[in-house]
Structures are given as structure tokens and as C-alpha cells.
Motif scaffolding. Sequence first.
Motif, short mmCIF file in Angstrom:
data_model
loop_
_atom_site.label_atom_id
_atom_site.label_comp_id
_atom_site.label_asym_id
_atom_site.label_seq_id
_atom_site.Cartn_x
_atom_site.Cartn_y
_atom_site.Cartn_z
N PHE A 152 139.82 31.85 26.72
CA PHE A 152 138.52 32.51 26.77
C PHE A 152 138.54 33.79 27.61
O PHE A 152 138.18 34.86 27.12
CB PHE A 152 137.45 31.54 27.30
N ALA A 153 138.95 33.68 28.86
CA ALA A 153 138.86 34.83 29.76
C ALA A 153 139.91 35.89 29.48
O ALA A 153 139.67 37.07 29.68
CB ALA A 153 138.96 34.36 31.21
N THR A 154 141.08 35.49 29.00
CA THR A 154 142.14 36.48 28.76
C THR A 154 142.19 36.88 27.29
O THR A 154 141.81 37.98 26.93
CB THR A 154 143.50 35.94 29.24
N ARG A 155 142.62 35.98 26.43
CA ARG A 155 142.77 36.34 25.01
C ARG A 155 141.43 36.67 24.36
O ARG A 155 141.31 37.68 23.67
CB ARG A 155 143.42 35.19 24.24
N GLY A 156 140.45 35.82 24.54
CA GLY A 156 139.15 36.06 23.92
C GLY A 156 138.53 37.36 24.37
O GLY A 156 138.02 38.14 23.57
N ALA A 157 138.57 37.61 25.66
CA ALA A 157 138.00 38.85 26.19
C ALA A 157 138.74 40.07 25.67
O ALA A 157 138.13 41.05 25.25
CB ALA A 157 138.01 38.82 27.71
N ARG A 158 140.06 40.01 25.67
CA ARG A 158 140.85 41.16 25.21
C ARG A 158 140.62 41.46 23.74
O ARG A 158 140.54 42.62 23.35
CB ARG A 158 142.33 40.91 25.45
N THR A 159 140.56 40.44 22.92
CA THR A 159 140.42 40.69 21.48
C THR A 159 139.02 41.14 21.10
O THR A 159 138.84 41.73 20.05
CB THR A 159 140.79 39.44 20.64
N ARG A 160 138.03 40.87 21.93
CA ARG A 160 136.65 41.21 21.58
C ARG A 160 136.05 42.36 22.39
O ARG A 160 135.06 42.94 21.98
CB ARG A 160 135.78 39.97 21.72
N ALA A 161 136.63 42.69 23.52
CA ALA A 161 136.03 43.69 24.41
C ALA A 161 135.84 45.04 23.72
O ALA A 161 134.77 45.64 23.81
CB ALA A 161 136.86 43.85 25.67
N GLU A 162 136.85 45.52 23.04
CA GLU A 162 136.75 46.82 22.39
C GLU A 162 135.64 46.81 21.34
O GLU A 162 134.83 47.74 21.27
CB GLU A 162 138.08 47.19 21.74
N LYS A 163 135.58 45.77 20.54
CA LYS A 163 134.53 45.67 19.51
C LYS A 163 133.15 45.58 20.16
O LYS A 163 132.20 46.21 19.69
CB LYS A 163 134.79 44.46 18.60
N LEU A 164 133.01 44.81 21.23
CA LEU A 164 131.72 44.70 21.90
C LEU A 164 131.28 46.04 22.47
O LEU A 164 130.10 46.40 22.40
CB LEU A 164 131.76 43.64 23.00
N LEU A 165 132.21 46.82 23.00
CA LEU A 165 131.85 48.14 23.50
C LEU A 165 131.36 49.03 22.36
O LEU A 165 130.39 49.78 22.52
CB LEU A 165 133.04 48.78 24.21
N GLU A 166 131.99 48.95 21.19
CA GLU A 166 131.50 49.70 20.02
C GLU A 166 130.09 49.27 19.64
O GLU A 166 129.23 50.11 19.37
CB GLU A 166 132.42 49.47 18.82
#
Length: 102
Positions: free
Chosen positions: A84-98
Motif C-alpha cells: 500500500f504505502a510503497t507500491r500502491g503509492a508509487r503506481t498511483r501518485a503520478e495519476k492522482l497528481l494529474e
Amino acid sequence: MRFLFTFVGGRGHFDPLAPVARAAAARGHTVAVSGGGRHVAGIDRAGFTVIPTTPPPVAEAPARREPMPPVDPARDDWEIKELFATRGARTRAEKLLEIIHD
């Protein structure tokens, strides 16, 4: 006010936030929910505007419920940290910022 509810994980992560999102919408706020592509249909069925954070799977596998594994604090700590905190955050952070910028 505009709210974006987002989650990493499955229905067990979406279901608890849905009543809060509904309450915000009932108060007149604009509400959208962002989750992984395999959850788009379920979020839509729940009546929310959906913004996927990952693409939908190529073929939808039938839902399968499995029993909860035995309690294992070490495994739970690893899953929270790694999945959750590492893989999940990394894979979704860029999309969430968009999504937030849009």
C-alpha cells in the motif's frame, strides 16, 4: 467544495469510504472516487463519478471471495508498508497528481 476519494486495494477499502462520500454529495459537494481499473464498474454502480488510477484489466476475472488468512502481524506490517504505502503509492501518485490538476 470538490472531494476526491481514493483508495488502494479492494472493496474492503472502498466500502467504508462510500458512506462518507455519499454524505459529502448529499450536502451538495462535488464528489468523485478514484480507484484501480478493476474497481471502476463497482464504483460506478455505487453511483459515483469514477476516475481510474490504473487501466482496467484486459479481461474481467469473475469475483472470488476467499477466507481471511490467519492473523500474522509481520505479514500485515509488510503488506501495509510494501503493497500500500510503497507500491500502491508509487503506481498511483503520478495519476492522482494529474487528476488533481485537471
